[in-house]
Design a protein around this motif. Structure first.
Motif, PDB file in Angstrom:
ATOM      1  N   VAL A 181       0.807  -1.213   0.000  1.00 27.91           N
ATOM      2  CA  VAL A 181       0.000   0.000   0.000  1.00 27.91           C
ATOM      3  C   VAL A 181       0.842   1.265   0.000  1.00 27.91           C
ATOM      4  N   ILE A 182       2.154   1.133   0.223  1.00 28.54           N
ATOM      5  CA  ILE A 182       3.072   2.270   0.135  1.00 28.54           C
ATOM      6  C   ILE A 182       4.271   1.840  -0.702  1.00 28.54           C
ATOM      7  N   PRO A 183       4.987   2.775  -1.322  1.00 29.22           N
ATOM      8  CA  PRO A 183       6.151   2.419  -2.131  1.00 29.22           C
ATOM      9  C   PRO A 183       7.248   1.766  -1.298  1.00 29.22           C
ATOM     10  N   ARG A 184       8.073   0.940  -1.945  1.00 34.66           N
ATOM     11  CA  ARG A 184       9.186   0.301  -1.260  1.00 34.66           C
ATOM     12  C   ARG A 184      10.217   1.317  -0.800  1.00 34.66           C
ATOM     13  N   THR A 185      10.224   2.483  -1.429  1.00 37.36           N
ATOM     14  CA  THR A 185      11.206   3.512  -1.073  1.00 37.36           C
ATOM     15  C   THR A 185      10.785   4.367   0.111  1.00 37.36           C
ATOM     16  N   SER A 186       9.647   4.085   0.718  1.00 35.37           N
ATOM     17  CA  SER A 186       9.195   4.838   1.888  1.00 35.37           C
ATOM     18  C   SER A 186      10.173   4.638   3.040  1.00 35.37           C
ATOM     19  N   PHE A 187      10.282   5.630   3.923  1.00 34.49           N
ATOM     20  CA  PHE A 187      11.191   5.514   5.058  1.00 34.49           C
ATOM     21  C   PHE A 187      10.645   6.319   6.236  1.00 34.49           C
ATOM     22  N   THR A 188      11.219   6.067   7.415  1.00 34.29           N
ATOM     23  CA  THR A 188      10.795   6.780   8.612  1.00 34.29           C
ATOM     24  C   THR A 188      11.603   8.059   8.762  1.00 34.29           C
ATOM     25  N   THR A 189      10.983   9.073   9.327  1.00 29.26           N
ATOM     26  CA  THR A 189      11.632  10.368   9.510  1.00 29.26           C
ATOM     27  C   THR A 189      11.046  11.049  10.738  1.00 29.26           C
ATOM     28  N   THR A 190      11.845  11.894  11.355  1.00 31.06           N
ATOM     29  CA  THR A 190      11.351  12.672  12.495  1.00 31.06           C
ATOM     30  C   THR A 190      10.423  13.789  12.069  1.00 31.06           C
ATOM     31  N   GLU A 218      32.097   8.440  -3.159  1.00 30.20           N
ATOM     32  CA  GLU A 218      32.303   7.279  -4.018  1.00 30.20           C
ATOM     33  C   GLU A 218      32.272   5.965  -3.255  1.00 30.20           C
ATOM     34  N   SER A 219      32.011   6.004  -1.947  1.00 27.66           N
ATOM     35  CA  SER A 219      32.034   4.781  -1.148  1.00 27.66           C
ATOM     36  C   SER A 219      30.647   4.161  -1.046  1.00 27.66           C
ATOM     37  N   ALA A 220      30.530   3.180  -0.159  1.00 28.95           N
ATOM     38  CA  ALA A 220      29.276   2.432  -0.037  1.00 28.95           C
ATOM     39  C   ALA A 220      28.165   3.294   0.559  1.00 28.95           C
ATOM     40  N   ILE A 221      26.944   3.021   0.104  1.00 34.99           N
ATOM     41  CA  ILE A 221      25.760   3.672   0.681  1.00 34.99           C
ATOM     42  C   ILE A 221      25.327   2.797   1.856  1.00 34.99           C
ATOM     43  N   ASP A 222      25.885   3.085   3.047  1.00 40.49           N
ATOM     44  CA  ASP A 222      25.661   2.215   4.193  1.00 40.49           C
ATOM     45  C   ASP A 222      25.075   2.933   5.403  1.00 40.49           C
ATOM     46  N   GLY A 223      24.880   4.242   5.322  1.00 38.18           N
ATOM     47  CA  GLY A 223      24.337   4.976   6.453  1.00 38.18           C
ATOM     48  C   GLY A 223      25.323   5.206   7.574  1.00 38.18           C
ATOM     49  N   LEU A 224      26.580   4.841   7.370  1.00 43.20           N
ATOM     50  CA  LEU A 224      27.621   5.028   8.377  1.00 43.20           C
ATOM     51  C   LEU A 224      28.471   6.225   7.997  1.00 43.20           C
ATOM     52  N   TYR A 225      28.520   7.201   8.864  1.00 44.99           N
ATOM     53  CA  TYR A 225      29.237   8.430   8.543  1.00 44.99           C
ATOM     54  C   TYR A 225      30.684   8.316   9.011  1.00 44.99           C
ATOM     55  N   GLY A 226      31.499   7.621   8.196  1.00 46.95           N
ATOM     56  CA  GLY A 226      32.914   7.474   8.477  1.00 46.95           C
ATOM     57  C   GLY A 226      33.737   8.553   7.799  1.00 46.95           C
ATOM     58  N   SER A 227      35.034   8.275   7.645  1.00 46.04           N
ATOM     59  CA  SER A 227      35.941   9.283   7.078  1.00 46.04           C
ATOM     60  C   SER A 227      35.577   9.628   5.642  1.00 46.04           C
ATOM     61  N   GLY A 228      35.097   8.628   4.880  1.00 45.48           N
ATOM     62  CA  GLY A 228      34.734   8.897   3.488  1.00 45.48           C
ATOM     63  C   GLY A 228      33.568   9.852   3.375  1.00 45.48           C
ATOM     64  N   THR A 229      32.525   9.622   4.191  1.00 48.88           N
ATOM     65  CA  THR A 229      31.360  10.506   4.158  1.00 48.88           C
ATOM     66  C   THR A 229      31.723  11.895   4.658  1.00 48.88           C
ATOM     67  N   ARG A 230      32.527  11.958   5.727  1.00 43.77           N
ATOM     68  CA  ARG A 230      32.940  13.266   6.255  1.00 43.77           C
ATOM     69  C   ARG A 230      33.742  14.044   5.219  1.00 43.77           C
ATOM     70  N   LYS A 286      20.219   8.906   6.522  1.00 46.13           N
ATOM     71  CA  LYS A 286      21.666   9.007   6.318  1.00 46.13           C
ATOM     72  C   LYS A 286      22.074   8.380   4.987  1.00 46.13           C
ATOM     73  N   LYS A 287      21.481   7.255   4.654  1.00 47.09           N
ATOM     74  CA  LYS A 287      21.776   6.627   3.363  1.00 47.09           C
ATOM     75  C   LYS A 287      21.342   7.534   2.211  1.00 47.09           C
ATOM     76  N   TYR A 288      20.212   8.150   2.378  1.00 48.22           N
ATOM     77  CA  TYR A 288      19.716   9.020   1.323  1.00 48.22           C
ATOM     78  C   TYR A 288      20.643  10.212   1.122  1.00 48.22           C
ATOM     79  N   LEU A 289      21.171  10.733   2.230  1.00 45.15           N
ATOM     80  CA  LEU A 289      22.108  11.844   2.133  1.00 45.15           C
ATOM     81  C   LEU A 289      23.395  11.411   1.445  1.00 45.15           C
ATOM     82  N   GLN A 290      23.873  10.205   1.758  1.00 46.79           N
ATOM     83  CA  GLN A 290      25.061   9.687   1.076  1.00 46.79           C
ATOM     84  C   GLN A 290      24.812   9.566  -0.431  1.00 46.79           C
ATOM     85  N   ARG A 291      23.621   9.107  -0.775  1.00 45.24           N
ATOM     86  CA  ARG A 291      23.305   8.976  -2.203  1.00 45.24           C
ATOM     87  C   ARG A 291      23.275  10.344  -2.883  1.00 45.24           C
ATOM     88  N   ALA A 292      22.748  11.345  -2.189  1.00 43.87           N
ATOM     89  CA  ALA A 292      22.738  12.696  -2.752  1.00 43.87           C
ATOM     90  C   ALA A 292      24.152  13.219  -2.935  1.00 43.87           C
TER      91      ALA A 292
END
Length: 576
Positions: A82-91, A170-182, A156-162
């Motif tokens: 009943v909702i798209p697979r891309t739906s997600f939770t948010t504050t 260029e690293s993995a879309i994993d939602g982990l904000y490590g040195s690559g994301t920073r 967080k994953k969505y932000l990495q994708r953006a």
């Protein structure tokens, strides 16, 4: 069109109420479209809401939920479809004014209430609002870290994708904000004139996401499971038509007149078949000849481009299955092409099963016009010639070679023009071509009439070998009496132009010329002309080339002439 979902985290909320969580379903650029979607969702869901979102978007969400309930509700509604697979939770920190459900307007006060209050009122004096104090960099970083900590993993994953689509990550879309994301955040901040802290503020995240949504607008990415090909991936469905199947390909062609397309490769095979597929694919019209490509033992990669197309692709051999894809995009749209390519390639997953057997591969034959429904690249024109040296020098009829991006022999060896005049040309290969045999030229003037044989690739190489066409030499001059050009009566085809004219000893007595321009006077179709030895000799001298003049004295049968043509006739192709 439903897009990927967006948010922009606001500053840390000061409310003392318990934190609420929403399930964000979709965003749209148009309010009316959002209301249409809400009407559909509201048929199955009771708590549908619409909010304005930073960047001019309109979000559709359901909720609110307690944090412990939100994930369970998300999985349930996804499973029920009943909702798209891309739906997600948010504050809901990015939510602005609510536009659905519409607010109930306050009722106007009754007349009796107004009448009881007729005494004039003096408005209290207003105070000037205090000037907003600038936030120090340290406090801004503190607030950014606090709002970032409230983000869900999906956000967080969505932000990495953006960040990836913006070209900074260029690293993995994993939602982990490590040195690559920073590092990617710092690069984005620096490129956009912000203090490079490596932690995006709420406003910066809103700007990044808005840019991402703008770039994605109109592409309509969705997950596609192609059960026939045994491949799943994400495709820009707004641009592509449904798949058509012609083994070894499943082709998602562009809608309307667009150039974008995705071709899935799916076939049972081994290393030999992988190599054969790689070789024949080089001739496809969607693969320009310029660009790097590589064939390994169990895989190949392709990048090809010209002023019209940019094509990339790969295939791998695993467990007896050849799986891969070819991605075609119009040249010049570099930013979107790179990001769409990344979205498609990184989502590519091989499943069990392949398309049916490709007949052309199972037969081990080389296709001439199409492979799996895709057009084989064709030259602008092809013609014949005769080898005059063991190094592969070719004598042929002159044409307008200026339209040729390149000239090639039948084996793909490039040719250049050594000399050319109005009738003839001498072409030289880029490297020695090792001609199987060379033509033997008769320098004495032939007699007319006599029977002759024309050797040429009548059908432009489709037969794989030259053919022999019998005819007659009717006169030693053309219709105006010009010497050096003789008149023939022979049924030739365009591919025969430039081919040698043999006498019955197998000696070359002329070169077939293109038909003369047809004006108001139309000649019979079998009236053709050849350049004979005086013109041939002049052209060879200009090219600093020589031809063999050793002739035979034994008459040849037609079958012998056909064998001679296979050894001495060259196929010349003009490619745009």
């Amino acid at each position: 069109m439903a897009l990927m979902l967006t948010w922009a985290q606001a500053a840390l909320a000061q409310s003392t109420l318990p934190r609420q969580v929403w399930i964000q379903i979709e965003t749209r650029l148009n309010l009316e479209a959002s209301l249409d979607s809400i009407e559909i969702y509201a048929r199955d869901l009771d708590n549908v809401n619409g909010f304005e979102i930073n960047g001019g978007w309109f979000g559709v969400a359901i909720g609110p939920y307690d944090p412990e309930q939100a994930d369970a509700a998300l999985q349930k509604f996804r499973a029920e479809g009943v909702i798209p697979r891309t739906s997600f939770t948010t504050t809901g920190a990015s939510f602005g004014a609510r536009f659905y459900p519409p607010a109930v307007a306050a009722q106007p006060a009754a007349d009796t209430d107004r009448a009881a209050n007729t005494a004039p009122q003096t408005a209290p004096p207003t105070e000037e609002p205090a000037a907003e104090q600038p936030i120090s960099p340290a406090e801004q970083l503190k607030q950014a870290k606090a709002s970032e900590s409230a983000m869900t993993e999906a956000e967080k994953k969505y932000l990495q994708r953006a960040l990836a689509w913006a070209g900074f990550y260029e690293s993995a879309i994993d939602g982990l904000y490590g040195s690559g994301t920073r590092a990617a955040m710092k690069s984005w901040q620096y490129a956009n004139g912000y203090n490079a802290t490596g932690v995006l503020t709420a406003a910066q995240r809103a700007e990044l996401i808005a840019d991402y949504q703008f770039l994605l607008a109109g592409l309509g990415f969705e997950d596609v499971v192609d059960a026939q090909a045994g491949i799943t991936l994400r495709l820009p469905s707004a641009l592509l038509a449904p798949a058509s199947y012609d083994p070894p390909f499943a082709t998602y062609a562009a809608k309307d007149t667009g150039l974008a397309q995705v071709i899935l490769i799916s076939q049972r095979g081994d290393r030999d078949r992988l190599a054969a597929l790689y070789e024949v694919m080089q001739t496809l019209s969607i693969l320009p000849e310029t660009g790097p490509r590589n064939l390994a033992k169990s895989s190949f990669t392709i990048e090809a481009y010209d002023d019209r197309l940019h094509t990339t692709g790969f295939a791998t051999l695993q467990g007896g299955d050849i799986k891969g894809l070819i991605f075609v995009w119009p040249r010049g749209d570099t930013a979107r092409r790179a990001r769409v390519e990344e979205e498609i390639f990184t989502s590519f997953t091989s499943l069990s099963g392949t398309l049916g057997e490709a007949p052309i591969l199972s037969a081990g034959l080389t296709p001439q016009e199409s492979l799996g429904g895709l057009t084989i690249r064709q030259p602008s024109f092809s013609q014949s010639g005769v080898f005059i040296s063991r190094e592969g020098h070719v004598l042929t009829a002159a044409q307008d070679f200026s339209e040729c991006g390149k000239l090639q022999l039948q084996d793909g060896l490039p040719l250049s023009i050594a000399a050319q005049n109005a009738e003839l040309a001498v072409l030289v290969p880029a490297q020695d071509a090792a001609a199987p045999s060379i033509g033997q030229f008769e320098t004495r003037s032939p007699y007319a009439p006599q029977y002759v044989a024309l050797g040429g690739y009548s059908y432009g190489g489709k037969l794989g070998a030259p053919s022999i066409t019998m005819g007659q030499l009717q006169a030693l001059t053309d219709l105006t009496g010009r010497a050096g050009v003789s008149r023939l009566e022979i049924d030739s085809l365009p591919g025969d132009i430039g081919g040698p004219i043999y006498d019955h000893y197998g000696s070359v007595i002329g070169i077939l010329l293109p038909p003369p321009p047809q004006g108001s006077r139309q000649l019979p179709a079998n009236v053709q002309f050849m350049a004979n030895w005086p013109l041939i000799s002049e052209t060879l001298i200009a090219a600093n080339a020589a031809a063999s003049t050793e002739t035979e004295t034994v008459k040849l049968e037609p079958v012998d002439l056909a064998n001679l043509a296979q050894e001495t006739v060259a196929l010349i192709s003009c490619w745009p």
